[in-house]
Scaffold this active site. Structure first.
Site, PDB file in Angstrom:
ATOM      1  N   LYS A  18      35.630  -4.282  80.404  1.00 34.58           N
ATOM      2  CA  LYS A  18      35.289  -3.994  81.808  1.00 34.58           C
ATOM      3  C   LYS A  18      33.774  -3.939  82.017  1.00 34.58           C
ATOM      4  CE  LYS A  18      37.426  -0.004  81.742  1.00 34.58           C
ATOM      5  NZ  LYS A  18      37.783   0.058  80.311  1.00 34.58           N
ATOM      6  N   ARG A  93      40.510   6.543  87.903  1.00 38.27           N
ATOM      7  CA  ARG A  93      41.222   6.638  86.627  1.00 38.27           C
ATOM      8  C   ARG A  93      42.474   7.495  86.713  1.00 38.27           C
ATOM      9  NH1 ARG A  93      36.845   5.524  82.655  1.00 38.27           N
ATOM     10  NH2 ARG A  93      37.773   5.618  80.592  1.00 38.27           N
ATOM     11  N   ARG A 132      31.466  -1.901  68.786  1.00 38.99           N
ATOM     12  CA  ARG A 132      30.509  -1.915  69.910  1.00 38.99           C
ATOM     13  C   ARG A 132      29.222  -1.156  69.561  1.00 38.99           C
ATOM     14  NH1 ARG A 132      32.692  -0.034  75.446  1.00 38.99           N
ATOM     15  NH2 ARG A 132      33.529   1.601  74.111  1.00 38.99           N
ATOM     16  N   ARG A 165      28.394   4.785  70.583  1.00 42.73           N
ATOM     17  CA  ARG A 165      28.815   5.922  71.395  1.00 42.73           C
ATOM     18  C   ARG A 165      29.598   6.899  70.532  1.00 42.73           C
ATOM     19  NH1 ARG A 165      31.547   3.221  76.645  1.00 42.73           N
ATOM     20  NH2 ARG A 165      33.118   4.778  76.149  1.00 42.73           N
ATOM     21  N   ARG A 176      41.905   8.357  73.393  1.00 45.35           N
ATOM     22  CA  ARG A 176      41.441   7.643  74.594  1.00 45.35           C
ATOM     23  C   ARG A 176      42.532   6.718  75.115  1.00 45.35           C
ATOM     24  NH1 ARG A 176      35.897   4.947  72.977  1.00 45.35           N
ATOM     25  NH2 ARG A 176      35.990   4.150  75.105  1.00 45.35           N
TER      26      ARG A 176
END
Ligand code: AP5
Length: 221
Positions: A18, A93, A132, A165, A176
């Site tokens: 996203k 969300r 990431r 992160r 998550r």
């Protein structure tokens, strides 16, 4: 440059791509890329009261309470730079967030958002999330497996240090994904009922997903 003139929402599980696509689309149209995740991380970095509340929740991979997120979003989208449209990633969300957002948009003169649903098998996102890395300076998104930098640990654009992160550690991925399945996935049906949902196969390449997203956004409605 074409005008966007609408609210676009990118909906999908963690690691679906996203943020990568939202940055690109917003740049193409010259409108803000809004991300509640980025806003919350900024509050944490600045040590604000909201940041202090959000930090432990995000580190556990859970959702921050609606009341905190909605106040932050209201302030942001009432900014003048959102007058020609914006691209939201990671918001809404929950169904409560979506209902509030719909009201807020109406007051700002917008229709319900165009919602792009990033559909992907959860098994595929683990590698994307754990690989990431983000530039500390520009927020540019890389991936040690899929999109490595030319010099390891340094951003290709500005040479900034890359960081991982805290919630991208492997053990936080399952909570998550569970939060997504329980609280956010119901929005797929919510926006489909409103006739605003468009599916994209997010397992495809970045280029292919971009092409599809653009097709959706440009379609007359
Ligand atoms: P947030 O920051 O919103 O994270 P997220 O939704 O979990 O999504 P991610 O940022 O992990 O993934 P993405 O889909 O943007 O993927 P990306 O493009 O980076 O939220 C973090 C936390 O904040 C939440 O857990 C919650 O606590 C809190 N929060 C935020 N908003 C909230 C809200 N509204 N309400 C309550 N709490 C909230 O890509 C991932 C990787 O894959 C990258 O390395 C990228 O290079 C790579 N990649 C991207 N596309 C492709 C592709 N097509 N092929 C191969 N690799 C790809």
């Amino acid at each position: 440059m074409d005008r966007l003139n609408q609210a676009v929402v990118f909906l999908g599980p963690p690691g679906a791509g996203k943020g990568t696509q939202a940055k690109e689309l917003a740049k193409k149209y010259g409108v803000p890329h809004l991300s509640t995740g980025d806003m919350l991380r900024e509050c944490i970095a600045k040590g604000t009261a909201l940041g202090l509340q959000a930090k432990p929740i995000m580190e556990r991979g859970e959702l921050v309470p609606d009341s905190l997120v909605l106040k932050m979003v209201k302030q942001r989208i009432e900014n003048a730079d959102c007058s020609f449209g914006f691209v939201f990633d990671g918001f809404p969300r929950t169904v409560a967030q979506a209902q509030y957002f719909g009201e807020l948009l109406k007051r700002c003169g917008y229709t319900q958002p165009v919602v792009v649903h990033f559909a992907i098998d959860p098994a595929l996102v683990l590698k994307r999330i754990t690989g990431r890395r983000m530039c500390k300076v520009s927020g540019e998104i890389y991936n040690i497996f899929e999109r490595p930098t030319k010099v390891p640990g340094r951003c290709d654009n500005d040479g900034g240090d890359l960081e991982q992160r805290p919630d991208d550690r492997e053990e936080i991925v399952a909570p998550r994904l569970a939060a997504y399945a329980k609280q956010t996935a119901p929005l797929v049906a919510y926006y489909r009922r409103l006739g605003r949902l468009h599916d994209v196969d997010a397992a495809q390449s970045v280029e292919e997903v971009s092409r599809k997203v653009l097709e959706i956004v440009r379609a007359p409605r």
